[in-house]
Scaffold this motif. Sequence first.
Motif, PDB file in Angstrom:
ATOM      1  N   ILE B   4      24.255 110.328 -29.081  1.00 15.44           N
ATOM      2  CA  ILE B   4      25.295 110.069 -28.086  1.00 15.44           C
ATOM      3  C   ILE B   4      26.161 108.923 -28.603  1.00 15.44           C
ATOM      4  CG2 ILE B   4      25.756 109.419 -25.688  1.00 15.44           C
ATOM      5  CD1 ILE B   4      22.863 110.265 -25.058  1.00 15.44           C
ATOM      6  N   LEU B   6      29.447 106.371 -27.551  1.00 14.80           N
ATOM      7  CA  LEU B   6      30.435 105.904 -26.580  1.00 14.80           C
ATOM      8  C   LEU B   6      31.449 105.064 -27.343  1.00 14.80           C
ATOM      9  CD1 LEU B   6      27.562 106.026 -24.910  1.00 14.80           C
ATOM     10  CD2 LEU B   6      28.963 105.021 -23.134  1.00 14.80           C
ATOM     11  N   ILE B  49      27.473 108.469 -18.763  1.00 13.78           N
ATOM     12  CA  ILE B  49      26.973 109.457 -19.722  1.00 13.78           C
ATOM     13  C   ILE B  49      26.613 110.753 -18.990  1.00 13.78           C
ATOM     14  CG2 ILE B  49      25.155 109.993 -21.390  1.00 13.78           C
ATOM     15  CD1 ILE B  49      24.925 107.016 -21.972  1.00 13.78           C
ATOM     16  N   VAL B  60      33.167 109.691 -24.474  1.00 12.36           N
ATOM     17  CA  VAL B  60      31.723 109.889 -24.562  1.00 12.36           C
ATOM     18  C   VAL B  60      31.509 111.205 -25.297  1.00 12.36           C
ATOM     19  CG1 VAL B  60      29.565 110.090 -23.295  1.00 12.36           C
ATOM     20  CG2 VAL B  60      31.446 108.773 -22.326  1.00 12.36           C
ATOM     21  N   ILE B  62      28.445 113.830 -27.135  1.00 11.64           N
ATOM     22  CA  ILE B  62      27.042 114.148 -27.415  1.00 11.64           C
ATOM     23  C   ILE B  62      27.029 115.151 -28.557  1.00 11.64           C
ATOM     24  CG2 ILE B  62      24.941 115.233 -26.553  1.00 11.64           C
ATOM     25  CD1 ILE B  62      25.442 114.092 -23.877  1.00 11.64           C
ATOM     26  N   ASP B  68      33.275 113.817 -21.957  1.00  5.98           N
ATOM     27  CA  ASP B  68      33.645 112.981 -20.797  1.00  5.98           C
ATOM     28  C   ASP B  68      34.513 113.709 -19.776  1.00  5.98           C
ATOM     29  OD1 ASP B  68      36.222 112.584 -22.168  1.00  5.98           O
ATOM     30  OD2 ASP B  68      35.037 111.248 -23.442  1.00  5.98           O
ATOM     31  N   ARG B  75      26.906 119.134 -19.051  1.00  5.81           N
ATOM     32  CA  ARG B  75      26.733 118.173 -20.144  1.00  5.81           C
ATOM     33  C   ARG B  75      25.397 118.329 -20.854  1.00  5.81           C
ATOM     34  NH1 ARG B  75      29.758 112.553 -18.695  1.00  5.81           N
ATOM     35  NH2 ARG B  75      31.628 113.501 -17.838  1.00  5.81           N
TER      36      ARG B  75
END
Lengths: 276, 363
Positions: B4, B6, B49, B60, B62, B68, B75
């Motif tokens: 992940i 950010l 998240i 954000v 993944i 995001d 998600r």
Amino acid sequence: MRRRRLARIGLYLGAGAFLAFTLFPVYWAAVSSLESGAALFTIDYWPRDPAWENYSDVFADQPFGRNIANSVIVATLTVGLSLALAAGAGFALGRVSFRGRRLMLAVVLATTMFPQVAVLAGMFELIRGLGLYNNLAGLALSYLLFTLPFTVWVVTTFMRQVPAEIEAAALIDGAPPWRVVWSILLPLVRPGLVTAGLLAFIGAWNEFLFALTFTLTDAARTVPVAIALISGASQYELPWGRIMAASVIVTLPIVALAAVFQRRIATGLAAGAIKG
Amino acid sequence: MAAITLEGVSKRYGPVIALDEIDIAIPDRALTVVVGPSGCGKSTLLKVIAGLEEADSGQVAIGGERIDHLPPARRNVAMVFQAYALYPHMTAAENMAFPLRMAGLGRAAIATQVRAVAETLRIADLLDRKPAALSGGQQQRVAIGRALVRDPAATLLDEPLSNLDAQLRADMRAEIAGLQKQLGATMVLVTHDQIEAMTLAERIVVLNHGRVAQTGGPLDLYHRPANRFVAGFIGAPQMNFLDCRITALGADGIAVALAGDLTLTIPADPGAARVGVAATLGIRPEHLALGETSDPSLVCAVTRVERLGASAHITVDSAAGPLRVAIAGEPSLKEGESLALGLAPARCHLFDADGIALASRTL
């Protein structure tokens, strides 16, 4: 010790007086329904010679069976519509934050301020305009006026008590919003739905003024109006025996409903079904 | 499973800044702990998240894909909540089956997967119970089961242990760590408890006032705190801080003077430090030495002794200020007694006036 005992005696006395006060009219109706003719006008606390024909006459002299069916249809329709609308409104007002939410809740409550007579004429025009005069659907629609405010309030209050985390968990678990409401929130607020639904049912079942105004024919009448219009052989005679018999008959479903659901309401409230 | 990332994530609630330009890279298949005092933004971070909150700005991703803009349901992230948030009207099995039902799996597949996860978590015999009939620890397992059952890209845990009593907490801590290793899952756990962070994490992100104070392995943070906040937050009992003044910058480090005429030369890179400015000297209670040593020492008076059995915490007063000392065993010290306390320069941390650590050479 002594004081506690005295307090207990006082409690039972008070409860007894309250019960006597609320139950006596029902008891009196039941007794009167079994008397006929002149026996009605002597004071008997137990019918000496029970006259069951009052009960059969009720159904013979007017379409009382039809009237009961009408009441069931109208009350059920009212409860169904109220709960469906209150479920959606309760979700919005209880769980979604938006501008004007408090104002909207206040407005919902404010609609209960107007007495029925005040809205009667306007409602009549509305019902006629919609072509629902002398129609059961028109009655159910008009009953929403007094059932919706409190069903919305009760359901909103229950919805608010559901922890935010439970809703969040359902969203993360992949549930679309309608599914969150249907599978998670509604089962959790069921005690509220039952309480509100029961009160709405009783309100619709007992309603008289709208039912009298918005119906014309015997076939469309509901129970309270039908009972009020029971007449005797001449205009100088009020057939009390039959009126009381009819009253007893229509009280029974309400008593049965309350008996069936009261445990659920009580346990639901006490156990805090919503505790995370 | 996926990493992940950010980038520049910010979130404010009215005038309150919950997250301030956060950049974090959370590694794949590892247990990352986000730790910080209450109100530091760590729960907001998880919500951003998970998609429960939308960030005001930033990205954000993944597994390299931006998420995001997606709703929580899409998600592929699972979450375990502090109060478990089990569905009270469903049995343990139904709770764990819910995410799979939402994913549209068939009845048979759901039953198999729920059973497999229940066996991993040793709750197979509790499947027919409703949450109200489960203990806190059992509810916790069901909540973890509900998260893991759908094999998510990442599992977020929000203070999962803080509702358990101390004994159970230690057990669950070990269990979560074991489970993560066994499954090779990517987990992000949020806590305010630095001991939990130190014992669980492969990587710790320390948050303070919505900013990342430091990121690193547990011992990195312990030995090389980047600033005074991390130095004070990580480690128990807390690090001692003493005011000092920089008196000289030399090849062997920075010389500082403490109140009480004590001068130390700390092996740290002078960097931007200047002679004459105020600084803070930090030393952990367990790094103070009782009695005479070759190191510079302070004369102190004992004000309080707390004996824990295996170790003892001693509070002393010195000319440089009050200090806490942690030593092993059971000392035969009395309150009011005076003693000498050695400060090993190599164990000292030095922070400038802004609380930023001056790089140490030895640690």
